[in-house]
Design a protein around this motif. Structure first.
Motif, PDB file in Angstrom:
ATOM      1  N   LEU A 125     -15.143  29.609  22.822  1.00 24.88           N
ATOM      2  CA  LEU A 125     -16.078  30.710  22.597  1.00 24.88           C
ATOM      3  C   LEU A 125     -15.506  32.014  23.156  1.00 24.88           C
ATOM      4  O   LEU A 125     -15.513  33.052  22.493  1.00 24.88           O
ATOM      5  N   LEU A 126     -14.992  31.961  24.381  1.00 23.92           N
ATOM      6  CA  LEU A 126     -14.401  33.152  24.993  1.00 23.92           C
ATOM      7  C   LEU A 126     -13.157  33.604  24.238  1.00 23.92           C
ATOM      8  O   LEU A 126     -12.824  34.788  24.236  1.00 23.92           O
ATOM      9  N   ALA A 127     -12.486  32.664  23.587  1.00 24.37           N
ATOM     10  CA  ALA A 127     -11.262  33.013  22.860  1.00 24.37           C
ATOM     11  C   ALA A 127     -11.539  33.788  21.581  1.00 24.37           C
ATOM     12  O   ALA A 127     -10.686  34.544  21.115  1.00 24.37           O
ATOM     13  N   VAL A 128     -12.743  33.631  20.987  1.00 21.27           N
ATOM     14  CA  VAL A 128     -13.003  34.255  19.682  1.00 21.27           C
ATOM     15  C   VAL A 128     -14.071  35.337  19.735  1.00 21.27           C
ATOM     16  O   VAL A 128     -14.135  36.188  18.838  1.00 21.27           O
ATOM     17  N   ASP A 129     -14.940  35.339  20.751  1.00 22.93           N
ATOM     18  CA  ASP A 129     -16.019  36.331  20.824  1.00 22.93           C
ATOM     19  C   ASP A 129     -15.527  37.643  21.437  1.00 22.93           C
ATOM     20  O   ASP A 129     -14.577  37.665  22.229  1.00 22.93           O
ATOM     21  N   ASN A 130     -16.230  38.744  21.083  1.00 23.64           N
ATOM     22  CA  ASN A 130     -16.062  39.969  21.860  1.00 23.64           C
ATOM     23  C   ASN A 130     -17.135  39.986  22.955  1.00 23.64           C
ATOM     24  O   ASN A 130     -17.978  39.090  23.027  1.00 23.64           O
ATOM     25  N   GLN A 133     -20.782  39.878  21.705  1.00 21.85           N
ATOM     26  CA  GLN A 133     -21.160  38.561  21.190  1.00 21.85           C
ATOM     27  C   GLN A 133     -21.356  37.562  22.331  1.00 21.85           C
ATOM     28  O   GLN A 133     -22.250  36.709  22.274  1.00 21.85           O
ATOM     29  N   LEU A 134     -20.534  37.686  23.379  1.00 20.27           N
ATOM     30  CA  LEU A 134     -20.718  36.823  24.540  1.00 20.27           C
ATOM     31  C   LEU A 134     -22.044  37.118  25.226  1.00 20.27           C
ATOM     32  O   LEU A 134     -22.761  36.190  25.643  1.00 20.27           O
ATOM     33  N   VAL A 138     -24.975  34.436  26.000  1.00 22.21           N
ATOM     34  CA  VAL A 138     -25.516  34.228  27.346  1.00 22.21           C
ATOM     35  C   VAL A 138     -27.028  34.458  27.353  1.00 22.21           C
ATOM     36  O   VAL A 138     -27.791  33.694  27.958  1.00 22.21           O
ATOM     37  N   ALA A 139     -27.487  35.520  26.678  1.00 28.26           N
ATOM     38  CA  ALA A 139     -28.927  35.799  26.615  1.00 28.26           C
ATOM     39  C   ALA A 139     -29.674  34.653  25.936  1.00 28.26           C
ATOM     40  O   ALA A 139     -30.774  34.272  26.351  1.00 28.26           O
ATOM     41  N   HIS A 140     -29.083  34.098  24.882  1.00 26.33           N
ATOM     42  CA  HIS A 140     -29.709  32.954  24.198  1.00 26.33           C
ATOM     43  C   HIS A 140     -29.861  31.778  25.167  1.00 26.33           C
ATOM     44  O   HIS A 140     -30.936  31.158  25.246  1.00 26.33           O
ATOM     45  N   ARG A 215     -26.739  43.302  15.651  1.00 24.08           N
ATOM     46  CA  ARG A 215     -25.380  43.164  15.112  1.00 24.08           C
ATOM     47  C   ARG A 215     -24.570  42.139  15.906  1.00 24.08           C
ATOM     48  O   ARG A 215     -23.884  41.287  15.327  1.00 24.08           O
ATOM     49  N   ALA A 216     -24.606  42.238  17.230  1.00 25.13           N
ATOM     50  CA  ALA A 216     -23.841  41.305  18.058  1.00 25.13           C
ATOM     51  C   ALA A 216     -24.354  39.877  17.892  1.00 25.13           C
ATOM     52  O   ALA A 216     -23.564  38.932  17.810  1.00 25.13           O
ATOM     53  N   HIS A 217     -25.682  39.733  17.823  1.00 21.45           N
ATOM     54  CA  HIS A 217     -26.261  38.395  17.701  1.00 21.45           C
ATOM     55  C   HIS A 217     -25.885  37.747  16.374  1.00 21.45           C
ATOM     56  O   HIS A 217     -25.387  36.608  16.342  1.00 21.45           O
ATOM     57  N   VAL A 218     -26.104  38.458  15.259  1.00 18.95           N
ATOM     58  CA  VAL A 218     -25.849  37.879  13.935  1.00 18.95           C
ATOM     59  C   VAL A 218     -24.362  37.622  13.735  1.00 18.95           C
ATOM     60  O   VAL A 218     -23.949  36.553  13.266  1.00 18.95           O
ATOM     61  N   SER A 219     -23.518  38.604  14.095  1.00 22.02           N
ATOM     62  CA  SER A 219     -22.074  38.399  13.932  1.00 22.02           C
ATOM     63  C   SER A 219     -21.592  37.258  14.823  1.00 22.02           C
ATOM     64  O   SER A 219     -20.723  36.467  14.432  1.00 22.02           O
ATOM     65  N   GLY A 220     -22.175  37.139  16.029  1.00 28.13           N
ATOM     66  CA  GLY A 220     -21.803  36.041  16.907  1.00 28.13           C
ATOM     67  C   GLY A 220     -22.183  34.690  16.332  1.00 28.13           C
ATOM     68  O   GLY A 220     -21.407  33.735  16.390  1.00 28.13           O
TER      69      GLY A 220
END
Length: 593
Positions: A125-130, A133-134, A138-140, A215-220
């Motif tokens: 996850l850390l390798a592909v997210d910005n 998105q992280l 985390v919020a989820h 945007r961050a949530h959906v793209s993530g």
């Protein structure tokens, strides 16, 4: 409320059953000897029912590498900021795991009450997210803590486990009257609680949208679903074949980053993207579908939040050393760790094995025969059957495609192995084909062979290459005696016996491959039908055994006519099948040769 009602009904019913069993000897008036026996049986049965209801205390096993704030302050700063904005308490422990995923749990305590909060973040996850998105991920996960989901799931999981133990207790046919109501209750409870779990996921998504932005949530969501499948494919194609040989790359995540820049990733991108959103929902799913989660997020009318494109992996300190350490923890029993620059030489071992198989199983084969084979389509079938016996008797619609795959790979491996004997060096990278190189001249043997097979290149392309490298036309691959024995060893040893009208085959059941043609008449394969056969002789536990029987369209409803199971011994895994004819028995033997 329905789930809680079923939970109470289950416990009341099972406790009532146990009490009924315990009181039965005192209700029935029987003789002294029978009373003693009945009492023992009823006490044992009632005790087993009550024991199945007792929650099991599970010992917590760390799921990955424990991260500390002193070592990774930037990562903890992001998590702490998200928790502060949500009014949530920080997790007590943060673990690094391998997946493209994140999750939270509450460990210790009883039935989800008490204990400590644990968060797990995937290195993938850390390798592909910005960073944005992280933050959304985390919020989820913290949203599950805020909603009390981890406490509720403790109760639900304990009840599911108790139901499973009770079902196992009444698993025999003679307990059908008790088993079927219990099975219905368990299935209904699972559907209801999984529906509740899907609702909890959407509530947690609401936190993610409010804290990190739509945007961050959906793209993530889209990115993580895509890469979860992509990372599995990377492991299957680039890591597992080498791991089975006792060799593991020393940094999986460096390899995955290279894979994301490869031709294989670009080619699979469309397929993986479609698969991530096309999966049909199931009432037993614990998460809503990707499309449902995106549609839910789109309903929020909130101000836009700027996206931080910084790679999330930069939040980890000393990233490369951490990735190497983490890879070693994932493969504690690896025979050898290698760098990705050595991958070509390691893959060459597998290709050399194929070359040995060709040399041994096709007598007199040499470099000139490679050129002849590529030109002669009529020779492809017999050649492929010699290299891959499973193609013997193969009468499925995709036979030509399978034959071409075997011919292409075998010819490529043989050609490449010969060229490597004459000074070329193996080169590859994750997601890229295995190539050869000498003095700056790269050669892709697979592309060369496929080009000739498909008619895009002439055989002079192969002949010209061999001439430039001064490789003789009669050059052959050298095979040691041990390699010869391995190449000639059957896939599965099959013994055929013919007595009167009865023909039997005896072989290891778990490894036996049936020919891809109808087992009843030998006709074209239509499908495989899972069929239960009664076992004669030494029985397995239930006296039946299940076989995937290949059948044609005519015999699709008659798979039971294909075999009689004369004998099956679980200890040795040997099965003895009576088959329709001696010809079919010989076909089984050849397809496992």
């Amino acid at each position: 409320m329905l789930a809680v009602g079923l939970l109470l009904l289950f416990y009341v019913g099972m406790i009532g059953l146990a009490l009924g069993l315990l009181s039965l000897p005192y209700v029935l008036q029987v003789g002294p000897r029978l009373h003693t026996l009945l009492t023992v049986l009823c006490v044992a049965a009632g005790g087993a029912v009550l024991w199945s209801l007792v929650p099991r205390l599970e010992r917590f096993e760390p799921p990955g590498l424990l991260l500390t704030e002193a070592e990774h302050p930037r990562l903890f700063e992001v998590i702490r900021d998200v928790a502060r904005r949500m009014g949530a308490r920080m997790p007590e422990d943060l673990y690094l795991i391998a997946d493209v995923n994140a999750y939270v749990s509450q460990v210790g305590g009883v039935l989800g009450l008490g204990g400590r909060r644990v968060m797990c973040l995937g290195m993938g996850l850390l390798a592909v997210d910005n960073v944005s998105q992280l933050r959304a991920a985390v919020a989820h996960e913290l949203g599950h803590f805020q909603g009390g989901d981890t406490r509720l799931m403790g109760v639900l999981c304990a009840t599911r486990q108790a139901m499973a133990r009770s079902l196992e207790l009444f698993g025999r046919d003679e307990h059908a009257l008790l088993r079927w109501p219990l099975a219905w209750m368990c299935g209904t409870f699972l559907r209801l609680t999984q529906a509740l779990s899907r609702e909890q996921e959407l509530v947690a998504d609401g936190w993610s949208v409010r804290i990190a932005g739509k945007r961050a949530h959906v793209s993530g969501l889209r990115w993580e679903a895509l890469h979860a499948a992509g990372y599995r494919r990377f492991l299957e194609q680039e890591v597992w074949p080498l791991a089975h040989r006792g060799v593991v790359p020393d940094n999986l995540f460096e390899g995955y980053r290279r894979y994301l820049a490869s031709a294989a990733w670009r080619e699979s991108l469309g397929e993986l993207t479609a698969a991530a959103s096309e999966r049909a929902p199931c009432p037993y799913d614990s998460h809503p579908s990707l499309d449902e989660r995106v549609a839910f997020a789109e309903r929020f009318d909130l101000p836009d939040v700027p996206v931080d494109p910084t790679p999330a992996s930069t939040l980890l300190s000393n990233l490369e050393a951490l990735e190497r350490c983490f890879t070693q923890r994932l493969w504690p029993h690896a025979v050898e760790l290698m760098s990705w620059t050595e991958a070509g030489a390691r893959w060459s071992v597998l290709w050399n094995e194929t070359a040995s198989r060709v040399q041994v199983r096709v007598p007199g084969f040499c470099l000139a025969r490679v050129v002849e084979l590529l030109q002669d389509a009529a020779a492809w079938g017999p050649f492929a059957e010699a290299i891959q016996p499973r193609l013997v008797g193969y009468r499925a619609p995709d036979r030509d495609e399978r034959v071409l795959e075997v011919v292409s790979h075998a010819a490529s491996a043989y050609l490449a192995s010969i060229l490597a004997q004459h000074g070329m060096v193996w080169r590859t990278s994750p997601g890229e084909p295995l190539r050869l190189e000498r003095e700056g001249e790269p050669v892709d043997p697979t592309a060369l062979v496929e080009g000739v097979l498909e008619g895009r290149l002439g055989v002079e392309a192969v002949e010209g290459l061999c001439a430039r490298l001064a490789v003789a036309r009669d050059a052959a691959w050298s095979v040691r005696e041990k390699e010869r024995e391995e190449a000639l060893a059957p896939l599965v040893p099959v013994k055929v016996e013919h007595a009167g009208d009865a023909v039997t085959v005896c072989a290891p059941f778990s490894r036996l491959g049936l020919p891809h043609c109808c087992a009843v008449c030998g006709g074209d394969l239509c499908r495989h039908v899972e069929t239960r056969f009664h076992v004669g002789g030494v029985l397995n536990d239930d006296g039946d055994i299940t076989i995937e029987v290949p059948v044609c369209q005519t015999h699709a409803l008659q798979p039971h006519k294909a075999f009689k199971v004369r004998r099956y011994e679980q200890a040795s895994d040997l099965i003895t099948l009576e088959v329709p004819s001696l010809e079919y028995a010989r076909l089984i033997q050849r397809s496992n040769a």
